[in-house]
Design a protein around this motif. Structure first.
Motif, PDB file in Angstrom:
ATOM      1  N   GLY A  38       0.794  -1.224   0.000  1.00 46.71           N
ATOM      2  CA  GLY A  38       0.000   0.000   0.000  1.00 46.71           C
ATOM      3  C   GLY A  38       0.821   1.266   0.000  1.00 46.71           C
ATOM      4  N   GLU A  92      -5.478   2.045  12.793  1.00 55.05           N
ATOM      5  CA  GLU A  92      -5.251   2.738  11.521  1.00 55.05           C
ATOM      6  C   GLU A  92      -4.709   4.147  11.747  1.00 55.05           C
ATOM      7  OE1 GLU A  92      -7.985   1.316  12.557  1.00 55.05           O
ATOM      8  OE2 GLU A  92      -9.771   2.538  12.189  1.00 55.05           O
ATOM      9  N   ARG A 140      -2.844   6.368   6.430  1.00 51.97           N
ATOM     10  CA  ARG A 140      -3.834   5.601   7.182  1.00 51.97           C
ATOM     11  C   ARG A 140      -3.374   4.151   7.159  1.00 51.97           C
ATOM     12  NH1 ARG A 140      -9.561   8.312   5.093  1.00 51.97           N
ATOM     13  NH2 ARG A 140      -8.917  10.428   5.616  1.00 51.97           N
ATOM     14  N   ASP A 141      -3.086   3.611   8.323  1.00 49.42           N
ATOM     15  CA  ASP A 141      -2.542   2.259   8.376  1.00 49.42           C
ATOM     16  C   ASP A 141      -3.677   1.259   8.234  1.00 49.42           C
ATOM     17  OD1 ASP A 141      -0.885   0.156   8.556  1.00 49.42           O
ATOM     18  OD2 ASP A 141      -0.147   0.582  10.567  1.00 49.42           O
ATOM     19  N   GLU A 142      -4.175   1.155   7.007  1.00 51.82           N
ATOM     20  CA  GLU A 142      -5.283   0.257   6.702  1.00 51.82           C
ATOM     21  C   GLU A 142      -4.878  -1.178   7.017  1.00 51.82           C
ATOM     22  OE1 GLU A 142      -8.159   1.099   5.568  1.00 51.82           O
ATOM     23  OE2 GLU A 142      -7.890   3.132   4.799  1.00 51.82           O
ATOM     24  N   ARG A 144      -5.694  -3.663   5.436  1.00 52.62           N
ATOM     25  CA  ARG A 144      -5.404  -4.391   4.209  1.00 52.62           C
ATOM     26  C   ARG A 144      -5.486  -3.476   2.994  1.00 52.62           C
ATOM     27  NH1 ARG A 144      -9.182  -8.156   1.185  1.00 52.62           N
ATOM     28  NH2 ARG A 144      -7.851  -8.630  -0.552  1.00 52.62           N
ATOM     29  N   SER A 145      -4.356  -3.220   2.381  1.00 54.25           N
ATOM     30  CA  SER A 145      -4.375  -2.485   1.124  1.00 54.25           C
ATOM     31  C   SER A 145      -4.687  -3.491   0.020  1.00 54.25           C
ATOM     32  CB  SER A 145      -3.030  -1.814   0.884  1.00 54.25           C
ATOM     33  OG  SER A 145      -2.001  -2.765   1.009  1.00 54.25           O
ATOM     34  N   ARG A 151      -6.676   1.064  -3.169  1.00 54.46           N
ATOM     35  CA  ARG A 151      -6.706   1.191  -1.725  1.00 54.46           C
ATOM     36  C   ARG A 151      -5.288   1.097  -1.191  1.00 54.46           C
ATOM     37  NH1 ARG A 151     -10.674  -0.310   2.509  1.00 54.46           N
ATOM     38  NH2 ARG A 151      -9.497  -0.966   4.303  1.00 54.46           N
ATOM     39  N   ARG A 153      -2.157   2.772   1.701  1.00 60.16           N
ATOM     40  CA  ARG A 153      -2.034   3.301   3.056  1.00 60.16           C
ATOM     41  C   ARG A 153      -1.529   4.745   3.033  1.00 60.16           C
ATOM     42  NH1 ARG A 153       1.026  -0.753   6.776  1.00 60.16           N
ATOM     43  NH2 ARG A 153       2.505  -0.830   5.048  1.00 60.16           N
TER      44      ARG A 153
END
Length: 586
Positions: A38, A92, A140-142, A144-145, A151, A153
């Motif tokens: 990401g 996140e 944004r520490d998603e 799951r990218s 999508r 991070r």
RNA sequence: CGGGGUGUGGCGCAGCCGGUUAGCGCGCACGCUUUGGGAGCGUGAGGUCGUCGAUUCGAAUUCGACCACCCCGACCA
């Protein structure tokens, strides 16, 4: 730009991890390169396209009165603690300590900073309304990218924030954004749909999301072309089939062995599923005085519908919602498979709004093998919350009953939120009105993901040979291909100079490559207009001109190249402009 | 965080039932030929086989742990 100098290489084969077309093509055409999950570098081609998108965004934001600012990427945690989001948001939000061990956050959005600026800078009603925006990197520490740039991070986001005296002022700025966003997408050539959406962690009263419809999208939408209704599944409403009016009958316990599902129950009693009440057991995490507490939620919905967990979570203002364990279910006096709101305790009873209007339902008896007939909400049990918690599904009628909902997938390329006083009250950002009264400033926030927009454009505009970008966002306007021949390089150099001097943006393939390589790279990169200079073309009277989207080419005399290119560019821009239309607000 | 998958030159892959010096295609460098839709021949550079550990005379190959990346789900301002 001479391609021999361009910092970018095309790839014959896409890396194996790329699965969606936009990801594959942006990698193959040399627009972007991955650094981690990401996280991407944007090479010159992508940078130029994104700059074009950003220019369009700036023009449209300025047009509705926006003023560009830049806010910090690193914020003191104290500010986020003041609004409570330090506690409410999970992993996140990236937190870290500076050298003095002070807690800091990496900005994922800027409501806090805007509200902080507002409380310091705004004193009087005379300073409002106001609109500020920035175009800046967000982290944004998603968890799951996915799907390349769809999508990620780390990404570039345009975020704007409106500050107003009152709800009416907010409504004016909200509606201005509503159309400005359509203008932005239309000018980029991306078809989008505005849908009603959840306000989520942002808080606030009203929100729209702008969706590019595509099967690879991660949001599920319910739309109806006939009526124009469109909403994210999270909030989509529908017309619930009404129950027959009936006088309440006395409650009656009946034996129903082995019928733990609505299907078997309806079959056993030979009644429609709409005559049954289904129990759904969840545990909600609620935020009370900055403390998280768990509450058991007993949701009741008619047997012909399903619970929408997001709606249910909103109904009880839950931060999280999870299925209850069997032990938890038994602890409140309920029995799995035979659950009933009648006689349970220590739980929050939430009923769907169709339930009070549906008399004499069959519900569980909280006893293995037994159900009650003629259960009536309000008489036999008292709900704590009555709300719409039913999931809209493909084929359901629209809320006005005039159309049918269709389920489609989409990628969210932007959103607009009416925040109200969620942040200004928390940070005490007020102004003095005409009467000298302090009043909270009313906020709105509005976002567009620039890289995601580019990814959607790549998704929308490509064929099996490569990208096919609209003139308004393509990295260059003209792709000039030089093929070898006596004196050709000199001719091509002159054409390149002349076009560039006239302001035409040219990608000039002066590399020592074979024709096939150059044509394939041109198709891959997707510049809308292509000029080929070769001995053959020269013999035919000039340069060969071809639009990327067309099959056929034609010869343009050398002296006519500049006016022809200018006319072609103007024509493509005219097409784009024709697509910029007013969209009714709803 | 749960489930699944993959890690071998820049990219795509083979090798993996333990056994030479780790191979193929593309790309890259050089030479000759070629020159309008990803050229041919030749020469060459480039890899501690994700990391650590274990088993073994011997490990890319077996086992374990970890890491990274991808996909599905949960999550998503």
């Amino acid at each position: 730009m001479r391609m021999s100098q361009l910092f970018s290489q095309t790839l014959r084969e896409a890396p194996a991890e790329a699965e969606v077309d936009s990801h594959r093509l942006l990698l193959r055409a040399g627009y972007v390169r991955p650094l981690g999950a990401g996280i991407f570098s944007y090479l010159p081609l992508a940078r130029r396209s994104m700059t074009r998108i950003e220019t369009i965004i700036r023009e449209e934001m300025d047009r509705i009165g926006g003023q560009e600012i830049t806010m910090p990427v690193v914020h003191p945690a104290a500010l986020w603690q003041e609004t409570g989001r330090w506690y409410a948001i999970g992993d996140e939000l990236t937190r870290f300590q500076d050298r003095a061990d002070r807690d800091m956050v990496l900005a994922m959005t800027h409501e806090e900073v805007v509200a902080d600026l507002a409380r310091k800078e705004i004193n009087s009603y005379r300073q409002l309304p106001l609109l500020v925006y920035q175009i800046q990197t967000k982290w944004r520490d998603e968890p799951r990218s996915r799907a390349g740039l769809i999508r990620v991070r780390e990404f570039t986001m345009k975020d704007s924030y409106s500050l107003d005296l009152d709800e009416a002022g907010l409504d004016v700025q909200y509606r201005a954004h509503y159309q400005a966003y359509f203008n932005i997408y239309h000018r980029c050539g991306l078809p989008v749909l505005a849908v009603a959406s959840d306000t989520g962690m942002m808080g606030g009263s009203l929100a729209h999301e702008y969706m590019y419809l595509t099967p690879i999208g991660e949001d599920t939408l319910l739309v109806c072309e006939a009526t124009g209704y469109a909403a994210n599944r999270e909030v989509a409403r529908f017309a619930k089939p009404a129950a027959a009016p009936e006088a309440p009958l006395p409650m009656e316990k009946i034996a129903t062995p082995g019928t733990t599902t609505i299907d078997t129950l309806a079959a056993l009693l030979n009644i429609p599923k709409a005559r049954t009440a289904k129990a759904v057991f969840m545990v909600a995490t609620l935020l009370e005085d900055q403390q998280t507490v768990e509450r058991f939620v007993f949701a009741v919905i008619r047997g012909d519908m399903e619970v929408n967990e997001r709606k249910l979570a909103n109904a009880v203002q839950a931060r999280e919602l999870r299925p209850a364990t069997e032990d938890e279910i038994r602890a409140i006096g309920a029995v799995p498979g035979y659950g009933s709101p009648v006689g349970v305790k220590n739980c929050l009873i939430v009923v769907d709004d169709a339930i009070p209007a549906s008399p004499n339902l069959v519900a569980g008896a909280n006893e293995d093998g037994y159900h009650y007939r003629n259960v009536n909400s309000g008489r036999d049990y008292t709900p704590h919350v009555v709300a719409d918690i039913a999931a809209a599904r493909d084929g359901d009628p629209t809320p006005d009953g005039r159309g049918t909902l269709r389920e489609v997938r989409g990628v969210e390329v932007g959103n607009i939120f009416k925040l109200g006083t969620r942040y200004t009250v928390a940070l005490n950002a007020t102004y003095l009105d005409k009467d000298g009264q302090a009043k909270p400033i009313i906020m709105g926030s509005y976002g567009i993901g620039v890289g995601r927009l580019l990814a959607c454009l790549a998704e929308h505009y490509h064929d099996d040979k490569g990208l096919l970008l609209p003139i308004s966002i393509a990295p260059y306007q003209v792709h000039l291909v030089l093929l070898p021949g006596e004196g050709m390089a000199e001719v091509a150099d002159r054409v390149y100079q002349a076009l560039t001097a006239a302001g035409v943006e040219v990608l000039y393939d002066d590399r020592d490559e074979r024709a096939g390589v150059k044509f394939n790279d041109a198709d891959l990169i997707g510049v809308p207009l292509r000029l080929t200079l070769s001995p053959r073309a020269l013999q035919n009277g000039g340069a060969e001109f071809k639009r990327r989207r067309d099959k056929d080419s034609r010869i343009v005399a050398l002296d006519d190249i500049l006016p022809t290119m200018q006319a072609e560019i103007a024509a493509l821009y005219a097409e784009i402009r024709a697509g910029v239309v007013a969209v009714p607000y709803r």
